[in-house]
Design an enzyme around this catalytic site. Structure first.
Site, PDB file in Angstrom:
ATOM      1  CE  LYS A   1      -2.654   0.456   3.576  1.00 14.89           C
ATOM      2  NZ  LYS A   1      -2.948  -0.568   4.561  1.00 14.89           N
TER       3      LYS A   1
ATOM      4  CD  GLU B   1      -0.790   6.397   9.160  1.00 15.38           C
ATOM      5  OE1 GLU B   1       0.333   6.260   8.681  1.00 15.38           O
ATOM      6  OE2 GLU B   1      -1.686   5.541   9.033  1.00 15.38           O
ATOM      7  NE  ARG B   2      -0.849   0.011  14.097  1.00 18.57           N
ATOM      8  CZ  ARG B   2      -1.798  -0.103  13.176  1.00 18.57           C
ATOM      9  NH1 ARG B   2      -1.687   0.584  12.047  1.00 18.57           N
ATOM     10  NH2 ARG B   2      -2.834  -0.873  13.361  1.00 18.57           N
TER      11      ARG B   2
END
Length: 482
Positions: free
Chosen positions: A161, A187-188
């Site tokens: 991705k 998001e991490r």
């Protein structure tokens, strides 16, 4: 009267319930979406979402409320949440407040704008339906993206991705002189750091802006980071008249953050616990992504589908805004067929004869039909072997395997890992290659000659270096099935 002469509008904290803060004002009640600041250096930021009575407002904290207590002074900043816009924001990484978080020099030559902006009116929107060419064969032929449209990207971890996103950013910067804005919602921090490093190594950072609302941040911050990124994208479209590629990862987390905010504010939940205002909130964000008479914002959004249930309200509302859906397949990734896009599951509203033309539509349908027939024949090949197929079906298998390999492509952003020079393929060359494979022009060429090439002309050069010019289709299929 200027700002310096005006005395600040001060209030006091009336109640604190987690991220929900009630503030009482005596002089002037701040309007909805006003930003309030509290703490020693104004480090606690609150956004007003509700006016409770003539002197009381309720807001959601965009930062942690640690240290906030009843009776503490709160200052009304006199305006909504703002972010910086201008040429100076390129190649930088921001948080939801517009602070730089990449440890580089301070910002210069920027203007601050509100994140709450109206979508462009219908009179300014472009009525032209154009294809957004990515230079990636499988997308341009089978899942064409709309210029100024929205595409959903479905894929799990490790299927490519991020690589696909960085390649599109590279092609956008190099081929179309456009700007890319990456927005990480929930998001991490690991993902954000890796993406920043990958983009820097790939050389695409100078034309990219990155905005992150991390997973551990309060829901108010995660809910507003999408609006912040869109405000930056709108600057490049409206002021600099450039095309913008906006990537959002993940749009489901925007809905999730809105659901948390709604619950904290005490609103009655709707179906499956979602906020009753979900459709309005998502539309307010998505409708700002549009092509106008000055430029276009084309969006690619990662979409998480809860429990793979496509009837989930979050998925249903998101799909209604998308013009293309690109599905990444783990099975194709395991076979080394990159980009690992599943051609049979991916769909585009642009793939219609009235938009892409009769020739493009016909080629795409033939390619899909051939790959679908091969998919049906795989079980028979696995059980009985290729010999049991009719000569016609054997031709279909050979054609499909060549098409699968031709639709792979070496990327510029992976050159340092693969050693293969990246290729940018025009739509015309991609269609020409598919047509010629479907006509069996390359029947005697080995399948490996079509793997990781750009145009079909490269297959001839690659075939010369292959020792065995006659492909052992039987052995190839058997190995593939094993």
């Amino acid at each position: 009267m200027d700002n310096k002469a005006r005395s600040p509008n001060l209030g006091v904290v009336d109640a604190v319930r987690g991220s929900v803060v009630d503030v009482r004002f005596e002089a002037h009640l701040p309007p909805i979406y006003s930003v309030l600041r509290a703490g020693n250096n104004g480090e606690i930021v609150i956004e007003v979402l509700m006016q409770r009575d003539a002197g009381l407002v309720r807001g959601i904290a965009l930062t942690t409320t640690q240290g906030l207590a009843r009776g503490m002074a709160v200052e009304d900043t006199g305006g909504p949440l703002k972010v910086p816009v201008g040429k100076g924001i390129l190649s930088r990484m921001f948080d939801v407040f517009g602070n730089v978080i990449d440890r580089q020099a301070a910002l210069s030559d920027v203007e601050w704008r509100s994140v709450h902006r109206a979508p462009p009116p219908l009179s300014r929107r472009s009525s032209k339906t154009e294809i957004f060419e990515t230079g990636i064969k499988v997308i341009d032929v089978l899942v064409p993206l709309e210029n100024g449209g929205k595409a959903g990207l479905f894929g799990g971890a490790g299927v490519g991705k991020t690589v696909l996103l960085t390649e599109m950013i590279h092609n956008m910067a190099g081929n179309q002189k456009g700007v890319s804005v990456f927005c990480g919602i929930g998001e991490r921090c690991r993902e954000g750091e890796e993406l920043y490093r990958d983009m820097k190594d790939a050389g695409v950072l100078p034309n990219t802006v990155m905005v992150f609302g991390q997973m551990n941040e309060p829901p108010g911050a995660r809910f507003r980071v999408g609006h912040a990124a869109l405000t930056m994208a709108e600057y490049f479209r409206d002021d600099e008249h450039r095309d913008v590629l906006l990537m959002i990862d993940n749009i489901f987390r925007f809905i999730q953050a809105g659901s948390e905010v709604s619950g904290l504010m005490g609103q009655m939940p709707s179906r499956l616990g979602y906020q009753p205002t979900m459709a309005t909130e998502l539309s307010a964000l998505e409708e700002r992504i549009a092509n106008t008479d000055t430029g276009a914002i084309t969006s690619i959004q990662a979409v998480y589908v809860p429990a793979d249930d496509f009837t989930d309200p979050a998925a249903v509302h998101t799909f209604s805004h998308l013009s293309s859906t690109v599905v990444l397949s783990r099975q194709r990734a395991s076979q080394g067929l990159y980009p690992a896009i599943d051609p049979l599951q991916s769909r585009s509203k642009m793939a219609a004869p009235g938009i892409v033309g009769e020739r493009h539509y016909g080629v795409a349908q033939d390619v899909r039909r051939t790959l679908a027939q091969y998919e049906e024949l795989k079980d028979i090949i696995a059980m009985l072997g290729l010999e049991q197929l009719s000569p016609e079906d054997r031709n279909v298998v050979a054609r499909a395997r060549r098409l699968e390999r031709f639709l792979t492509q070496p990327f510029f952003t992976t050159e340092q890992f693969t050693g293969l020079k990246g290729k940018l393929v025009s739509l015309e060359d991609a269609l020409d290659g598919c047509e010629r494979i479907l006509r069996d022009e390359f029947k005697n060429y080995p399948e490996s000659a079509f793997y990781m090439i750009g145009t079909i002309a490269e297959a001839k050069e690659k075939a010369k270096s292959v020792v065995n010019p006659q492909p052992e289709v039987k052995h190839a299929v058997a190995t593939h099935e094993a």
